[in-house]
Design an enzyme around this catalytic site. Sequence first.
Site, PDB file in Angstrom:
ATOM      1  CE  LYS A 282       3.573   5.241   7.669  1.00 18.70           C
ATOM      2  NZ  LYS A 282       3.344   3.930   6.990  1.00 18.70           N
ATOM      3  CD  GLU A 368      -2.548  -8.035  -0.251  1.00 20.08           C
ATOM      4  OE1 GLU A 368      -2.885  -7.491  -1.310  1.00 20.08           O
ATOM      5  OE2 GLU A 368      -2.241  -7.378   0.775  1.00 20.08           O
ATOM      6  NE  ARG A 396      -8.042  -5.695  -2.410  1.00 23.57           N
ATOM      7  CZ  ARG A 396      -7.362  -4.554  -2.240  1.00 23.57           C
ATOM      8  NH1 ARG A 396      -6.049  -4.530  -2.428  1.00 23.57           N
ATOM      9  NH2 ARG A 396      -7.978  -3.443  -1.854  1.00 23.57           N
TER      10      ARG A 396
HETATM   11  C1  LIG Z   1      -4.931  -4.973   0.658  1.00 21.23           C
HETATM   12  C2  LIG Z   1      -4.117  -4.489   1.833  1.00 21.23           C
HETATM   13  N1  LIG Z   1      -2.939  -5.074   2.088  1.00 21.23           N
HETATM   14  C3  LIG Z   1      -2.193  -4.665   3.136  1.00 21.23           C
HETATM   15  C4  LIG Z   1      -2.653  -3.661   3.969  1.00 21.23           C
HETATM   16  C5  LIG Z   1      -1.867  -3.265   5.188  1.00 21.23           C
HETATM   17  N2  LIG Z   1      -1.371  -1.872   5.075  1.00 21.23           N
HETATM   18  C6  LIG Z   1      -1.971  -0.874   5.691  1.00 21.23           C
HETATM   19  S1  LIG Z   1      -1.224   0.586   5.430  1.00 21.23           S
HETATM   20  C7  LIG Z   1      -0.023  -0.161   4.501  1.00 21.23           C
HETATM   21  C8  LIG Z   1       1.098   0.631   3.918  1.00 21.23           C
HETATM   22  C9  LIG Z   1       0.553   1.600   2.934  1.00 21.23           C
HETATM   23  O1  LIG Z   1       1.653   2.347   2.439  1.00 21.23           O
HETATM   24  P1  LIG Z   1       1.340   3.727   1.751  1.00 21.23           P
HETATM   25  O2  LIG Z   1       0.210   3.547   0.815  1.00 21.23           O
HETATM   26  O3  LIG Z   1       2.603   4.225   1.213  1.00 21.23           O
HETATM   27  O4  LIG Z   1       0.794   4.632   2.950  1.00 21.23           O
HETATM   28  P2  LIG Z   1       1.631   5.341   4.102  1.00 21.23           P
HETATM   29  O5  LIG Z   1       1.460   4.453   5.324  1.00 21.23           O
HETATM   30  O6  LIG Z   1       3.041   5.439   3.660  1.00 21.23           O
HETATM   31  O7  LIG Z   1       0.985   6.675   4.291  1.00 21.23           O
HETATM   32  C10 LIG Z   1      -0.269  -1.514   4.385  1.00 21.23           C
HETATM   33  C11 LIG Z   1       0.584  -2.459   3.641  1.00 21.23           C
HETATM   34  C12 LIG Z   1      -3.909  -3.092   3.667  1.00 21.23           C
HETATM   35  N3  LIG Z   1      -4.449  -2.128   4.463  1.00 21.23           N
HETATM   36  N4  LIG Z   1      -4.606  -3.515   2.598  1.00 21.23           N
END
Ligand SMILES: Cc1ncc(C[n+]2csc(CCOP(=O)(O)OP(=O)(O)O)c2C)c(N)n1
Length: 639
Positions: A282, A368, A396
């Site tokens: 990342k 969640e 959620r």
């Molecule tokens: C249901 C939900 N909870 C929390 C989020 C907030 N959120 C957006 S991106 C993220 C991290 C996602 O991590 P990953 O899937 O590993 O993607 P990366 O950013 O590492 O590419 C979170 C928690 C969301 N978009 N949807």
Amino acid sequence: MSLLDQVRFPADIRALPREQLRQLADEVRDRHIDVVAQKGGHFGASLGVVELTVALHRVYDTPRDQLVWDTGHQAYIHKILTGRNEQLPTIRTRGGLAPFLRRDESEYDAFGAGHAATSISAAWGMAVGRDLKGADFDVVAIIGDGSMGCGLAYEALNNAGHKSNDFTVVLNDNDMSIGPAVGALNKYLTSMVTNPAYNKVRDVVKDVLHRAPRSLGHLMEEVAGKLEDGVKHMLTPGMLFEALGFRYIGPVDGHDLDELVDTFSRVRQMSGPILVHVLTQKGKGFHLAEDDPWTWHAASPFDKISGAAHAKKAGRPRYQKVFGKGLVELADEDPRIVAITAAMPDGTSTDLFSRAHADRYFDVGIAEGHGVTFAAGLATQGIKPVVAIYSTFLQRGYDNIVHDVALQDLPVVFGMDRAGIAGADGPTHNGAFDIAYMLAVPNMTVTAGKNGTETLALLRAGLQHEEGPFCLRWPRDSVPDEVPSALTIEPTPHASWEVLRRGSDLCILAVGTMVLPAIDAAQELAARGIEATVVNCRYLKPYDRAVFEEVVSAHDRILTIEEGTVTNGFGAFMTREITAFRRGAALHIETLGLPDDFIEHGGRGELLADLGLDAAGIARSARALTDGAATGRSARETA
Ligand SMILES: Cc1ncc(C[n+]2csc(CCOP(=O)(O)OP(=O)(O)O)c2C)c(N)n1
Ligand SMILES: CC(=O)[C@@H](O)[C@H](O)COP(=O)(O)O
Ligand SMILES: [Mg+2]
């Protein structure tokens, strides 16, 4: 000549000589950095999938083949390569490109995104739909390791894995969510790819393949593939994904374009459910984001060299900071208080709590629903859980709120951040429904503060409330007031309202962020000879019956205002209560709030003004109500 000038769509990528893909990837990465440095936006995740995105559009015949990106914050590269490069600087602005993916924005956006972990379910649905209609195209879901920690992803894997429909899941593993990676899955994935014996054998296999005479190439490839699979099964614990019915391929270097293109070319010829495990970094290609991917998950406009933000963060702190700091102070005094976040430590400012009370801080990951029921379990033990989850993401956990918390009358406090208009993140992130969805829950105390101080006063009240669940909400905004230490703020008396102003011409029942604009509107009205009563309805339910009866008895013209949907919101609730109390009276009631629609992305202030939820808009509605009532116009609901 820059390649990006000639590569506008994936067909152009597929027409390039393979040796030019590296240059294209470099140009796309630079373009992403340039635009986000100028305009702000999501940053690190897209940097991590530059090569992956180029390779997928190279190998798959998009848009006929469907790419389903999870969450969508990593899709800036996808947008650049699918005809939206020129528009990229408009992303997240009113009328500009959407912050995430949208089917109505591009034929290359196979499925909308914004909330995490939906991609496998959606892709599986597309694959089954394809087969039911006898169509022929590939379906690929691309999901991050953080999102793979969400239960929804396993529901989909479990369901898809026992069938034979062709579809591919790409696990984009950068060992990072927004905050530090949490959960056993991350440990498992890391153990798989760091197993020295497994990696040694992989290197040997690669070397043997490399040395094999071309004539034996295909045969050697088969033998090597079988050897590698055998070793993989032997050495890596459990092979979780194979156990779920997926053919596991990987791990693949997510920044090696040749390996990616070769792997997906091979995978595309295979059949059944396949999971390709891709290792990425990342923030790749921007040194500050590589060193600190958490901070660089998203960025406001910054200097490309130093990384310094252009706009200095002046003024008062955000509500989230006030909440986070206040919760730490209260927890200093009460060891029963714990904080729960769902992978959003920074956005909820519970990261402050993690530093002050690490043993009482729980990041449950993107889970969640689990977080809510986990809190219910804690509450049965006399612990005081504060669940800090954005209003939109808390959707959620709605059944968990009803079934596990409210039905059992458990004292859980819900701190709902990003309530109301979230702004640039658009319709997937607006906290539009929490008033409606929480008012509907029996035993739930529903509150909203008019400023930072009252938000902490309500937090204190919630932590003292033993008779069941308690929720409070606050916006993605700075507080309008100087906020003292939480320990010096008295808890807001239960079920109390606050009459801020008295007038004879109409009564305004305002909620949370709408209270101060209502006061400003009342002053504008007074200048025109219209005198309004303004009530701060900080307890939406249970509400202050004594003040309710006093002001409703005194007024036939009543305006309710909330930064939430008018459909079954506070205004609807009050309309029912008022008409029951003043049965038969000729009343004029208007309910202001968010319309029964999805509010597009844009600046929070401009969107509230568009919706008539600023002082000027409220004054306009009040004048219409009093003029209209003067002419006997019937009451009307307005959106
Ligand atoms: C249901 C939900 N909870 C929390 C989020 C907030 N959120 C957006 S991106 C993220 C991290 C996602 O991590 P990953 O899937 O590993 O993607 P990366 O950013 O590492 O590419 C979170 C928690 C969301 N978009 N949807
Ligand atoms: C993609 C995602 O869901 C998060 O990155 C979200 O955009 C964070 O929102 P805030 O910027 O309001 O914390
Ligand atoms: Mg990740």
